[in-house]
Design a protein around this motif. Structure first.
Motif, PDB file in Angstrom:
ATOM      1  N   ASP A 305      64.300  23.611 -42.548  1.00  0.00           N
ATOM      2  CA  ASP A 305      65.632  23.683 -41.941  1.00  0.00           C
ATOM      3  C   ASP A 305      65.563  24.012 -40.453  1.00  0.00           C
ATOM      4  N   PHE A 306      64.737  24.988 -40.116  1.00  0.00           N
ATOM      5  CA  PHE A 306      64.649  25.412 -38.719  1.00  0.00           C
ATOM      6  C   PHE A 306      63.977  24.346 -37.860  1.00  0.00           C
ATOM      7  N   ARG A 307      62.948  23.706 -38.410  1.00  0.00           N
ATOM      8  CA  ARG A 307      62.254  22.675 -37.650  1.00  0.00           C
ATOM      9  C   ARG A 307      63.180  21.497 -37.345  1.00  0.00           C
ATOM     10  N   ALA A 308      64.098  21.213 -38.270  1.00  0.00           N
ATOM     11  CA  ALA A 308      65.021  20.094 -38.099  1.00  0.00           C
ATOM     12  C   ALA A 308      66.241  20.448 -37.259  1.00  0.00           C
ATOM     13  N   ALA A 309      66.319  21.698 -36.807  1.00  0.00           N
ATOM     14  CA  ALA A 309      67.481  22.111 -36.016  1.00  0.00           C
ATOM     15  C   ALA A 309      67.551  21.314 -34.715  1.00  0.00           C
ATOM     16  N   LYS A 310      68.759  21.012 -34.301  1.00  0.00           N
ATOM     17  CA  LYS A 310      68.967  20.246 -33.073  1.00  0.00           C
ATOM     18  C   LYS A 310      68.495  21.045 -31.861  1.00  0.00           C
ATOM     19  N   ALA A 311      67.716  20.384 -30.998  1.00  0.00           N
ATOM     20  CA  ALA A 311      67.206  21.041 -29.793  1.00  0.00           C
ATOM     21  C   ALA A 311      68.213  20.927 -28.655  1.00  0.00           C
ATOM     22  N   LEU A 312      68.127  21.855 -27.722  1.00  0.00           N
ATOM     23  CA  LEU A 312      68.943  21.775 -26.517  1.00  0.00           C
ATOM     24  C   LEU A 312      68.573  20.527 -25.705  1.00  0.00           C
ATOM     25  N   PRO A 313      69.516  19.984 -24.959  1.00  0.00           N
ATOM     26  CA  PRO A 313      69.207  18.812 -24.133  1.00  0.00           C
ATOM     27  C   PRO A 313      68.024  19.083 -23.196  1.00  0.00           C
ATOM     28  N   GLY A 314      67.057  18.177 -23.222  1.00  0.00           N
ATOM     29  CA  GLY A 314      65.892  18.312 -22.356  1.00  0.00           C
ATOM     30  C   GLY A 314      64.813  19.226 -22.888  1.00  0.00           C
ATOM     31  N   TRP A 315      65.039  19.824 -24.041  1.00  0.00           N
ATOM     32  CA  TRP A 315      64.048  20.726 -24.620  1.00  0.00           C
ATOM     33  C   TRP A 315      63.227  19.975 -25.664  1.00  0.00           C
ATOM     34  N   PRO A 316      61.970  20.431 -25.913  1.00  0.00           N
ATOM     35  CA  PRO A 316      61.162  19.819 -26.975  1.00  0.00           C
ATOM     36  C   PRO A 316      61.694  20.224 -28.345  1.00  0.00           C
ATOM     37  N   PRO A 317      61.216  19.591 -29.397  1.00  0.00           N
ATOM     38  CA  PRO A 317      61.658  19.976 -30.747  1.00  0.00           C
ATOM     39  C   PRO A 317      61.377  21.451 -31.030  1.00  0.00           C
ATOM     40  N   VAL A 318      62.165  22.018 -31.909  1.00  0.00           N
ATOM     41  CA  VAL A 318      62.012  23.430 -32.278  1.00  0.00           C
ATOM     42  C   VAL A 318      60.616  23.663 -32.857  1.00  0.00           C
ATOM     43  N   ARG A 319      59.953  24.718 -32.385  1.00  0.00           N
ATOM     44  CA  ARG A 319      58.617  25.073 -32.865  1.00  0.00           C
ATOM     45  C   ARG A 319      58.683  26.446 -33.503  1.00  0.00           C
ATOM     46  N   LEU A 320      58.057  26.596 -34.645  1.00  0.00           N
ATOM     47  CA  LEU A 320      58.108  27.849 -35.384  1.00  0.00           C
ATOM     48  C   LEU A 320      56.785  28.601 -35.289  1.00  0.00           C
ATOM     49  N   PRO A 321      56.815  29.927 -35.477  1.00  0.00           N
ATOM     50  CA  PRO A 321      55.589  30.717 -35.397  1.00  0.00           C
ATOM     51  C   PRO A 321      54.535  30.226 -36.395  1.00  0.00           C
ATOM     52  N   GLY A 322      53.349  29.995 -35.899  1.00  0.00           N
ATOM     53  CA  GLY A 322      52.241  29.573 -36.761  1.00  0.00           C
ATOM     54  C   GLY A 322      51.923  28.103 -36.680  1.00  0.00           C
ATOM     55  N   GLU A 323      52.895  27.266 -36.280  1.00  0.00           N
ATOM     56  CA  GLU A 323      52.667  25.818 -36.264  1.00  0.00           C
ATOM     57  C   GLU A 323      51.645  25.422 -35.208  1.00  0.00           C
ATOM     58  N   ALA A 324      51.839  25.863 -33.979  1.00  0.00           N
ATOM     59  CA  ALA A 324      50.905  25.495 -32.915  1.00  0.00           C
ATOM     60  C   ALA A 324      49.536  26.087 -33.179  1.00  0.00           C
ATOM     61  N   ARG A 325      49.504  27.296 -33.713  1.00  0.00           N
ATOM     62  CA  ARG A 325      48.224  27.946 -34.028  1.00  0.00           C
ATOM     63  C   ARG A 325      47.462  27.142 -35.069  1.00  0.00           C
ATOM     64  N   ALA A 326      48.164  26.704 -36.111  1.00  0.00           N
ATOM     65  CA  ALA A 326      47.517  25.913 -37.159  1.00  0.00           C
ATOM     66  C   ALA A 326      46.991  24.600 -36.606  1.00  0.00           C
ATOM     67  N   SER A 327      47.756  23.991 -35.702  1.00  0.00           N
ATOM     68  CA  SER A 327      47.319  22.729 -35.097  1.00  0.00           C
ATOM     69  C   SER A 327      46.071  22.926 -34.245  1.00  0.00           C
ATOM     70  N   ARG A 328      46.037  24.030 -33.489  1.00  0.00           N
ATOM     71  CA  ARG A 328      44.863  24.297 -32.653  1.00  0.00           C
ATOM     72  C   ARG A 328      43.628  24.548 -33.507  1.00  0.00           C
ATOM     73  N   ILE A 329      43.793  25.263 -34.615  1.00  0.00           N
ATOM     74  CA  ILE A 329      42.648  25.527 -35.490  1.00  0.00           C
ATOM     75  C   ILE A 329      42.101  24.215 -36.030  1.00  0.00           C
ATOM     76  N   THR A 330      42.979  23.325 -36.442  1.00  0.00           N
ATOM     77  CA  THR A 330      42.540  22.016 -36.942  1.00  0.00           C
ATOM     78  C   THR A 330      41.819  21.229 -35.857  1.00  0.00           C
ATOM     79  N   GLU A 331      42.426  21.175 -34.667  1.00  0.00           N
ATOM     80  CA  GLU A 331      41.851  20.394 -33.569  1.00  0.00           C
ATOM     81  C   GLU A 331      40.516  20.956 -33.113  1.00  0.00           C
ATOM     82  N   ARG A 332      40.425  22.272 -32.952  1.00  0.00           N
ATOM     83  CA  ARG A 332      39.199  22.863 -32.432  1.00  0.00           C
ATOM     84  C   ARG A 332      38.089  22.924 -33.481  1.00  0.00           C
ATOM     85  N   THR A 333      38.464  23.037 -34.733  1.00  0.00           N
ATOM     86  CA  THR A 333      37.444  22.949 -35.782  1.00  0.00           C
ATOM     87  C   THR A 333      36.800  21.568 -35.772  1.00  0.00           C
ATOM     88  N   ARG A 334      37.617  20.563 -35.508  1.00  0.00           N
ATOM     89  CA  ARG A 334      37.117  19.180 -35.463  1.00  0.00           C
ATOM     90  C   ARG A 334      36.381  18.869 -34.166  1.00  0.00           C
TER      91      ARG A 334
END
Length: 363
Positions: A305-334
């Motif tokens: 629900d929170f990820r799908a929330a409408k973003a402010l004009p000119g802002w990137p999509p809503v990001r939640l705690p843990g998402e970017a961290r999980a992505s970095r772990i995947t990318e850097r492990t690889r």
């Protein structure tokens, strides 16, 4: 691109997880750690780098080694756990590396939570332990919720409206288990950035953004390297961040008989004095409230629900705690952990001085 033209080399060299872990463990073993403790420290510090906490992983190794060599930190600490109530324990870290002490604290808190539903563990006589997220992600992965905080290892923030550094970055982290989604991991300093981030910025020759630091004599922003020494980090949210740092310091420091306020030893400037760093970790057994799978499913639903929330004009999509961290772990492990040239030079110098193999890296 022509077939004869060589492929562009990466701007920053990278080290594999295994190589970084091995290098850190080799360095600690050389200065007196047991094999098991060296391996634990290597694993946790590398985990920090994999998650993107670049100012708290291998970057910190030279300082840790220098503190051990100067007598400011014990390479083989006697870590003593005193369980003072069914859900409460106090750990004396024996002046050991914070990663080792907090590993024991988290294990103790999780065991008490499994037994009684909740475990609160306070820590004294510890040291810097890397990023706060390290100590809440394990409980979250095991289906438990966790909260962690620590008195930072140096004071770089003034009380709101003050000009004297009496507060540290005093971070707080939350770990909350999810289901198919990444666990919710929130790790924030009570200052705009950590001081380690400032140090990494300087090491890599990058300017200091306005809004990070101020001159205590004038209140003016500090944006160049020459003005960093003696400057003050700004709190998040003005007086709110300062107040939160104060409260966390009392719980992580004073409550545990550890350093806070004027008692904090600046480990950046003093390698030989024991810091008596204080931490606390709280672990809660989710299953004492409702079935774990029900909770996980509800957390996933709210994340969607929170990820799908409408973003402010000119802002990137809503990001939640843990998402970017999980992505970095995947990318850097690889792809490997970035090792900037200035850091590589420092690590090579450390390896040569200790007589261990240099960090293996590509690029």
């Amino acid at each position: 691109m022509s077939e004869t033209q060589p492929a562009a080399r990466p701007a920053v060299a990278r080290a594999t997880e295994a190589a970084a872990t091995r290098f850190i463990a080799d360095a600690f073993a050389k200065v007196g750690f047991t094999e098991a403790d060296a391996a634990t420290a290597g694993r946790l510090m590398t985990r920090a780098d994999l998650s993107g906490a670049d100012a708290h992983g291998i970057f910190r190794l030279p300082m840790y080694v220098e503190r051990i060599e100067a007598g400011g930190m014990a390479p083989r600490p006697e870590i003593v756990t005193n369980r003072t109530a069914p859900s409460v324990a106090l750990i004396d870290g024996g002046n050991g590396l914070g990663h080792l002490v907090m590993s024991r604290a988290v294990e103790t808190a999780m065991a008490m939570a499994q037994e009684t539903g909740i475990g609160w563990v306070g820590v004294r006589r510890s040291n810097h332990a890397g990023p706060a997220a390290l100590y809440v992600e394990g409980p979250a992965a095991a289906g438990m919720a966790a909260i962690y905080s620590v008195v930072a290892s140096s004071n770089h923030m003034a009380p709101w409206g003050g000009a004297e550094a009496l507060l540290g970055t005093n971070p707080i982290a939350f770990g909350i288990p999810a289901g198919a989604e990444p666990d919710v991991i929130l790790d924030i300093a009570t200052t705009v950035v950590s001081y380690g981030t400032v140090k990494a910025q300087l090491m890599n020759g990058r300017p200091i953004p306005e809004g990070w630091l101020v001159d205590p004599a004038t209140g003016a922003p500090v944006v160049d390297a020459a003005g960093v020494a003696g400057s003050l980090l700004l709190p998040i949210g003005g007086y709110k961040g300062s107040g939160i740092a104060f409260a966390l310091g009392l719980l992580a420091g004073t409550l545990n008989g550890a350093a806070f306020g004027r008692d904090v030893v600046d480990f950046n400037a003093d390698r030989a004095t024991e810091t008596n760093t204080g931490h606390f970790v709280v672990v809660i057994d989710v299953a004492r409230f409702l079935p774990l799978e029900t909770f996980r499913a509800d957390v996933d639903r709210h994340i969607a629900d929170f990820r799908a929330a409408k973003a402010l004009p000119g802002w990137p999509p809503v990001r939640l705690p843990g998402e970017a961290r999980a992505s970095r772990i995947t990318e850097r492990t690889r792809d490997g952990i970035p090792i900037p040239a200035p850091l590589a030079k420092v690590l090579d110098g450390l390896a040569d001085r200790l007589g261990i193999a240099r960090l293996e890296r590509e690029g």
